[in-house]
Design a protein around this motif. Sequence first.
Motif, PDB file in Angstrom:
ATOM      1  N   SER A 316    -101.310   6.892  -5.306  1.00 60.39           N
ATOM      2  CA  SER A 316     -99.874   6.742  -5.114  1.00 60.39           C
ATOM      3  C   SER A 316     -99.320   7.968  -4.400  1.00 60.39           C
ATOM      4  CB  SER A 316     -99.183   6.573  -6.468  1.00 60.39           C
ATOM      5  OG  SER A 316     -97.782   6.712  -6.353  1.00 60.39           O
ATOM      6  N   GLY A 395    -101.946  -3.830 -12.340  1.00 69.24           N
ATOM      7  CA  GLY A 395    -100.813  -2.935 -12.544  1.00 69.24           C
ATOM      8  C   GLY A 395     -99.782  -3.060 -11.441  1.00 69.24           C
ATOM      9  N   GLN A 396    -100.257  -3.248 -10.200  1.00 67.52           N
ATOM     10  CA  GLN A 396     -99.328  -3.427  -9.086  1.00 67.52           C
ATOM     11  C   GLN A 396     -98.609  -4.754  -9.178  1.00 67.52           C
ATOM     12  OE1 GLN A 396     -98.392  -1.262  -6.983  1.00 67.52           O
ATOM     13  NE2 GLN A 396     -97.218  -2.508  -5.543  1.00 67.52           N
ATOM     14  N   SER A 399     -95.896  -4.328 -11.846  1.00 68.49           N
ATOM     15  CA  SER A 399     -94.780  -3.507 -11.359  1.00 68.49           C
ATOM     16  C   SER A 399     -93.932  -4.274 -10.358  1.00 68.49           C
ATOM     17  CB  SER A 399     -95.321  -2.221 -10.722  1.00 68.49           C
ATOM     18  OG  SER A 399     -96.012  -1.439 -11.664  1.00 68.49           O
ATOM     19  N   THR A 405     -95.165  -1.631 -17.632  1.00 68.14           N
ATOM     20  CA  THR A 405     -96.531  -1.134 -17.734  1.00 68.14           C
ATOM     21  C   THR A 405     -96.546   0.294 -17.222  1.00 68.14           C
ATOM     22  OG1 THR A 405     -98.846  -1.625 -17.202  1.00 68.14           O
ATOM     23  CG2 THR A 405     -97.251  -1.906 -15.443  1.00 68.14           C
ATOM     24  N   GLN A 407     -97.228   3.496 -14.989  1.00 68.70           N
ATOM     25  CA  GLN A 407     -97.367   3.563 -13.535  1.00 68.70           C
ATOM     26  C   GLN A 407     -98.793   3.910 -13.122  1.00 68.70           C
ATOM     27  OE1 GLN A 407     -95.041   6.620 -11.682  1.00 68.70           O
ATOM     28  NE2 GLN A 407     -95.794   6.184  -9.623  1.00 68.70           N
ATOM     29  N   ASN A 408     -99.331   3.156 -12.159  1.00 67.36           N
ATOM     30  CA  ASN A 408    -100.629   3.475 -11.568  1.00 67.36           C
ATOM     31  C   ASN A 408    -100.515   4.687 -10.652  1.00 67.36           C
ATOM     32  OD1 ASN A 408    -102.276   1.557 -12.713  1.00 67.36           O
ATOM     33  ND2 ASN A 408    -102.049   0.076 -11.052  1.00 67.36           N
ATOM     34  N   THR A 435    -103.416   6.606 -14.788  1.00 64.69           N
ATOM     35  CA  THR A 435    -102.055   6.096 -14.985  1.00 64.69           C
ATOM     36  C   THR A 435    -101.216   7.157 -15.688  1.00 64.69           C
ATOM     37  OG1 THR A 435    -102.618   5.100 -17.112  1.00 64.69           O
ATOM     38  CG2 THR A 435    -102.856   3.716 -15.149  1.00 64.69           C
ATOM     39  N   SER A 507     -94.711  -2.519 -23.613  1.00 61.05           N
ATOM     40  CA  SER A 507     -95.322  -2.528 -22.284  1.00 61.05           C
ATOM     41  C   SER A 507     -96.801  -2.846 -22.426  1.00 61.05           C
ATOM     42  CB  SER A 507     -95.123  -1.192 -21.574  1.00 61.05           C
ATOM     43  OG  SER A 507     -95.702  -0.131 -22.323  1.00 61.05           O
TER      44      SER A 507
END
Length: 591
Positions: A316, A395-396, A399, A405, A407-408, A435, A507
């Motif tokens: 990220s 995860g994406q 989101s 959830t 954040q990755n 994460t 979450s």
Amino acid sequence: MTAILPTIPARSSDHRMFKPPEWTFVRAGDVGWWLQGRWRDSLLDADGLRLEQWRSEGRLEIVKEGPHRVVYRVQLPDTAVYIKHYLVPDRRAKYRQWFRRGKGRNEGKRSSQLASIGVPTISPIALGERRRRGFLFDNFLITREIQDAPPLDDFVEQELPNLPEPRRSRLRHRLAKAMGILTAKLHNAGLLHIDFHPGNILVRLGPGDEPQLTMIDLDALRTSKKLSWPQAQRNLALLDHYFWTRSTRVDRNRFLKAYLQAREGAPDSVRDFAVGVETATRRWAERLWRRWGKRCRSTNKYFYVSKSNNALCIASRDLDPSEVAPLLVDPDAAFNAPGVKVIKDSRTTRLIEATMIVNGKPTPVVFKRFNRKKWIDPVLAIFRPSRAWRSWQAGQHLSARGIPTPQNLAFVARRRKPWFSPFQGVLPHETYLITVEQLNASTLSEHVYEVLPELEGDALHAEIERLTQALASLVRLLHDRSLSHRDLKASNILIRRDAEPGESILSLIDLVGVRLKAPLPMHRRVQNLARLSVSLADAPGRTRTASLRFLRAYLPHRLQQTDEWKALWRAVEAASYTKKARNRRRGRPLS
């Protein structure tokens, strides 16, 4: 140095955008400028815009920057202005300028058109165009700042929730009506905004808290001789997509009523029109969600890919690059560091706590290594994604769909040296996932089996009711947005102890079992609900009444009022029995 040429005299007395008498033309450098009133000396010198002067004086701020457009804000002595610099970075953009009006000129024309139908919008004060042999290249549009008017999405997400009741509800109602009237004015004039979202609408509160809406980003406006109701449906879906996940059905219905009252004519069936808008919204939402779900696969404004002989990493942009470099050398180094805090260590996974620089500050993270369970796992990665990649992609997806959830931050795949076969060298062996750690949180399983037994009487019933509603909302949100989690159990759900009122307290974690399927089949819903039911089978204070409350809260409103919930109840009960029996045969404990 090219001097500024004399002003071209006025040739007519009518009011036309970028034409005399209200607009005057000058040339500064290789850019021709149409300016209004007194702005010539404030904006231009002999070489063109005073960008370098403003930058050196600290008055220039870059608001947005991209390959096709740069937006500046300049604080002048008496006011502030916005400068949009439309670039031509490729052939497509260049040819577009040659065969169509420049984007700056187009926005100016549209602003005049909106003003004529009573829609507040930007006020252009200058247009600059760079032409070579008559062909248009990059161009500029300068407008006055609209003071105390944030974008509507910022207002809805940041300012509105902090307002006290009943002012917040009153403003929410008025915003819905104001948006309906604004949209109806556009459609009555045959105008469609193909990028219709709240970020392109500014809001300012007038006397008595009456919202005043202003449209910006006008190059996306398109004209239609006769706007049909199906076209209106699709255009409303663009706007509804944002509010669909952030407002209630009552507010959206209030918007639609205001729109239809202000709209000329009427659809054949108001109900069918409303259903059509919801259907188009869902279709558009799925399209956008899938597009956003692919962001984590390549280099873009949100993620970037780094490679070395030892590893592949997708990180990220929030993760500091200095944290990525060691991952490319040896992803295992963090696991072997002295004093590392181990969260979990099993045959399949190893979890540790670490601290990394995220958004410029030290942040606790969870670093997870997925061990190879079998020697053939790297070869199987050719045919199916690795467990870490499935978690990263899931995860994406969560989101993108607004499902809570952690954040990755990074996905890492470590590669072996090609000692035996060059083919082995390109296959991932151990894979890793990083994460953000959710502080002051525990798993739902720990909360249920450790905290609930300490409660009694009304406190226990109140906590069970709170958890029942929160859990039903989370699972319903997951399924409504076309996602299933085949390992949906209490130990894979986090509960926040410091959640603010109105925030989600639950979450999802451990996302290997998350799958995307639209529309979501009923058998997947049943499997998820049965898996969750089994994990909470021995929860203190759980009764059939509590289970029924959960199921009715999970179901859509139309099914709550019928007997269809009974069929789902029986299906979940049968699937739960099958899961328990299978675990007993295999000698596996229930979790």
